[in-house]
Design an enzyme around this catalytic site. Structure first.
Site, PDB file in Angstrom:
ATOM      1  N   ARG A 164       8.658  33.542  28.442  1.00  0.00           N
ATOM      2  CA  ARG A 164       7.498  32.875  29.031  1.00  0.00           C
ATOM      3  C   ARG A 164       6.840  33.825  30.018  1.00  0.00           C
ATOM      4  O   ARG A 164       7.520  34.618  30.690  1.00  0.00           O
ATOM      5  CB  ARG A 164       7.918  31.589  29.768  1.00  0.00           C
ATOM      6  CG  ARG A 164       8.179  30.396  28.864  1.00  0.00           C
ATOM      7  CD  ARG A 164       6.910  29.894  28.174  1.00  0.00           C
ATOM      8  NE  ARG A 164       7.127  28.710  27.374  1.00  0.00           N
ATOM      9  CZ  ARG A 164       7.324  28.686  26.051  1.00  0.00           C
ATOM     10  NH1 ARG A 164       7.352  29.823  25.376  1.00  0.00           N
ATOM     11  NH2 ARG A 164       7.482  27.557  25.400  1.00  0.00           N
ATOM     12  N   HIS A 207       1.597  35.251  21.340  1.00  0.00           N
ATOM     13  CA  HIS A 207       2.552  34.132  21.285  1.00  0.00           C
ATOM     14  C   HIS A 207       2.909  33.795  19.830  1.00  0.00           C
ATOM     15  O   HIS A 207       2.730  32.661  19.382  1.00  0.00           O
ATOM     16  CB  HIS A 207       1.994  32.899  22.012  1.00  0.00           C
ATOM     17  CG  HIS A 207       3.087  31.947  22.450  1.00  0.00           C
ATOM     18  ND1 HIS A 207       3.037  31.201  23.596  1.00  0.00           N
ATOM     19  CD2 HIS A 207       4.265  31.614  21.862  1.00  0.00           C
ATOM     20  CE1 HIS A 207       4.120  30.462  23.710  1.00  0.00           C
ATOM     21  NE2 HIS A 207       4.893  30.702  22.667  1.00  0.00           N
TER      22      HIS A 207
HETATM   23  P1  NAP Z   1      18.101  27.807  25.555  1.00  0.00           P
HETATM   24  O1  NAP Z   1      18.987  27.660  24.353  1.00  0.00           O
HETATM   25  O2  NAP Z   1      17.906  26.640  26.428  1.00  0.00           O
HETATM   26  O3  NAP Z   1      18.703  29.033  26.400  1.00  0.00           O
HETATM   27  C1  NAP Z   1      18.192  29.365  27.643  1.00  0.00           C
HETATM   28  C2  NAP Z   1      19.045  30.472  28.234  1.00  0.00           C
HETATM   29  O4  NAP Z   1      18.486  30.840  29.490  1.00  0.00           O
HETATM   30  C3  NAP Z   1      20.488  30.033  28.505  1.00  0.00           C
HETATM   31  O5  NAP Z   1      21.391  31.075  28.238  1.00  0.00           O
HETATM   32  C4  NAP Z   1      20.453  29.725  30.005  1.00  0.00           C
HETATM   33  O6  NAP Z   1      21.686  29.876  30.677  1.00  0.00           O
HETATM   34  C5  NAP Z   1      19.502  30.777  30.483  1.00  0.00           C
HETATM   35  N1  NAP Z   1      18.941  30.399  31.786  1.00  0.00           N
HETATM   36  C6  NAP Z   1      18.204  29.324  32.108  1.00  0.00           C
HETATM   37  N2  NAP Z   1      17.892  29.331  33.426  1.00  0.00           N
HETATM   38  C7  NAP Z   1      18.449  30.444  33.924  1.00  0.00           C
HETATM   39  C8  NAP Z   1      18.512  31.013  35.226  1.00  0.00           C
HETATM   40  N3  NAP Z   1      17.936  30.421  36.301  1.00  0.00           N
HETATM   41  N4  NAP Z   1      19.201  32.158  35.391  1.00  0.00           N
HETATM   42  C9  NAP Z   1      19.801  32.755  34.343  1.00  0.00           C
HETATM   43  N5  NAP Z   1      19.816  32.270  33.082  1.00  0.00           N
HETATM   44  C10 NAP Z   1      19.130  31.130  32.887  1.00  0.00           C
HETATM   45  O7  NAP Z   1      16.673  28.309  25.122  1.00  0.00           O
HETATM   46  P2  NAP Z   1      16.243  29.080  23.791  1.00  0.00           P
HETATM   47  O8  NAP Z   1      16.129  28.151  22.668  1.00  0.00           O
HETATM   48  O9  NAP Z   1      17.120  30.275  23.644  1.00  0.00           O
HETATM   49  O10 NAP Z   1      14.754  29.524  24.191  1.00  0.00           O
HETATM   50  C11 NAP Z   1      14.515  30.329  25.329  1.00  0.00           C
HETATM   51  C12 NAP Z   1      13.037  30.338  25.660  1.00  0.00           C
HETATM   52  O11 NAP Z   1      12.333  31.111  24.678  1.00  0.00           O
HETATM   53  C13 NAP Z   1      12.348  28.990  25.593  1.00  0.00           C
HETATM   54  O12 NAP Z   1      12.577  28.232  26.752  1.00  0.00           O
HETATM   55  C14 NAP Z   1      10.898  29.387  25.443  1.00  0.00           C
HETATM   56  O13 NAP Z   1      10.331  29.543  26.722  1.00  0.00           O
HETATM   57  C15 NAP Z   1      10.961  30.745  24.739  1.00  0.00           C
HETATM   58  N6  NAP Z   1      10.420  30.705  23.375  1.00  0.00           N
HETATM   59  C16 NAP Z   1       9.393  31.541  23.070  1.00  0.00           C
HETATM   60  C17 NAP Z   1       8.888  31.541  21.787  1.00  0.00           C
HETATM   61  C18 NAP Z   1       7.789  32.489  21.395  1.00  0.00           C
HETATM   62  O14 NAP Z   1       7.242  32.374  20.297  1.00  0.00           O
HETATM   63  N7  NAP Z   1       7.426  33.421  22.225  1.00  0.00           N
HETATM   64  C19 NAP Z   1       9.425  30.697  20.805  1.00  0.00           C
HETATM   65  C20 NAP Z   1      10.457  29.858  21.175  1.00  0.00           C
HETATM   66  C21 NAP Z   1      10.958  29.877  22.468  1.00  0.00           C
HETATM   67  P3  NAP Z   1      22.950  28.930  30.352  1.00  0.00           P
HETATM   68  O15 NAP Z   1      23.412  29.423  28.997  1.00  0.00           O
HETATM   69  O16 NAP Z   1      23.890  29.222  31.424  1.00  0.00           O
HETATM   70  O17 NAP Z   1      22.422  27.525  30.309  1.00  0.00           O
HETATM   71  C1  GLV Z   2       7.274  28.393  21.706  1.00  0.00           C
HETATM   72  O1  GLV Z   2       6.934  29.156  22.550  1.00  0.00           O
HETATM   73  C2  GLV Z   2       8.310  27.413  21.888  1.00  0.00           C
HETATM   74  O2  GLV Z   2       8.705  27.171  23.031  1.00  0.00           O
HETATM   75  O3  GLV Z   2       8.726  26.810  20.876  1.00  0.00           O
END
Ligand code: NAP
Ligand code: GLV
Length: 309
Positions: free
Chosen positions: A224, A272
């Site tokens: 993000r 994005h």
């Molecule tokens: P997720 O499964 O919820 O994983 C989030 C990770 O971030 C976890 O390992 C979590 O730690 C860690 N985290 C959260 N807060 C933190 C903090 N304060 N300090 C350190 N680590 C922290 O999320 P995901 O599915 O992997 O997705 C991650 C992000 O990718 C989404 O939230 C979204 O913003 C982004 N995204 C972008 C796209 C794109 O097209 N660009 C697409 C999809 C998603 P813990 O394991 O300890 O909980």
């Molecule tokens: C895209 O950025 C998502 O959060 O799915």
């Protein structure tokens, strides 16, 4: 009959209608799928995306869950009208897309591909290092970060993972906490940010922490826009401390044409597109959650609203 309201926007409705109908049937759910609910109180499930049709959830008082099409939930998690359980999207095809985006951009910088694509004159046979000689910091070890970290480790990169809570992942060195962050950043040739946007992660990579990166390090941000202090990033690039930044997400999207990132020689912008939700596979995830709700089973991918992700 279960009433499912598709409130993820008119643009997505034709992309999802048939996939969702098929997925609900395959899951054995007898449902009526609508894009406009005749009576909000009759709605059992709401399929949601930011910018969609529902902002005030109060009238949907009998809804059993709100099922997001996005992985990131920062645009709904703080909605005070939302009292129902909120599930986010964990889509295997989205994960595949993110693994490919991260791997592709890591390899671009690791191999120094720009130099050859630009057309280097002469014949300087400088071989790139091997992946095992390059350290990649993966900030965030959730669904997407862990998958991308495993893919990079599979290519022999030395991957240092960092997360909020302590984690053990096979074949990966993991860290957590502020000391852990300093450790992984100080060793990283490439840093990838796959964290959610929360108050705790706002400007996580600020001037002080960017300075921990070794000279010439590259930043990849498919997480993000709020994770990085924009001005500090540009200052670190201009000062020659950082080698490049490849950014997929921004504080303002679409990124304005006059934003400094747009024309900066050391910044690559992708709009994005790192990992889209794919309608066919995402519909199966939504249908499975509706099946669970109807069977009284726990929902998958529930958002912890106090944590904000
Ligand atoms: P997720 O499964 O919820 O994983 C989030 C990770 O971030 C976890 O390992 C979590 O730690 C860690 N985290 C959260 N807060 C933190 C903090 N304060 N300090 C350190 N680590 C922290 O999320 P995901 O599915 O992997 O997705 C991650 C992000 O990718 C989404 O939230 C979204 O913003 C982004 N995204 C972008 C796209 C794109 O097209 N660009 C697409 C999809 C998603 P813990 O394991 O300890 O909980
Ligand atoms: C895209 O950025 C998502 O959060 O799915």
């Amino acid at each position: 009959m279960t009433l499912v309201l598709f409130a993820a926007g008119a643009r997505r409705w034709p992309l999802y209608r048939d996939h969702l109908t098929d997925a609900l049937a395959e899951a054995g759910v007898t449902a009526r799928l609508v894009s406009e609910a005749p009576e909000p109180e009759a709605v059992d499930y709401i399929v949601f995306a930011p910018g969609g049709d529902v902002v005030d959830f109060t009238p949907y008082r009998n809804a059993k869950a709100v099922l997001g099409l996005w992985a990131g939930v920062e645009r709904i998690v703080g909605n005070a009208t939302l009292t129902q359980p909120l599930c986010r999207m964990v889509d295997p095809a989205m994960t595949e897309g993110m693994v490919e985006w991260v791997t592709g951009h890591v390899l671009r910088h690791h191999l120094g591909l720009d130099r050859w694509i630009r057309g280097e004159p002469g014949w300087q046979q400088v071989a790139p290092p091997l992946a095992r000689e390059r350290t990649v910091a993966m900030l965030g070890l959730g669904e997407l970060g862990a998958a991308a970290a495993r893919a990079l480790a599979g290519l022999n990169f030395r991957v240092l993972g960092w997360s909020r809570s302590e984690k053990r992942l096979a074949d990966l060195e993991t860290h957590h906490g502020e000391a852990g962050l300093e450790r992984v950043l100080r060793e990283a040739g490439i840093v990838v940010t796959l964290l959610p946007a929360t108050p705790e992660t706002e400007n996580l990579l600020d001037a002080r922490r960017l300075a921990w990166l070794p000279p010439g390090a590259v930043v990849l941000n498919p997480g993000r826009g709020t994770l990085i202090d924009d001005e500090a990033l540009i200052a670190a690039l201009d000062a020659g401390h950082l080698g490049h930044a490849t950014l997929d997400v921004f504080r303002i999207e679409p990124l304005p044409d006059d934003h400094p990132f747009r024309h900066h020689p050391k910044v690559t912008v992708t709009p994005h597109i790192a990992a889209e939700t794919r309608p066919a596979s995402a519909s199966r995830v939504i249908a499975e959650n509706i099946r669970r709700g109807e069977a009284g089973e726990p929902f998958l991918h529930l958002v912890d609203r106090s944590r904000g992700y």
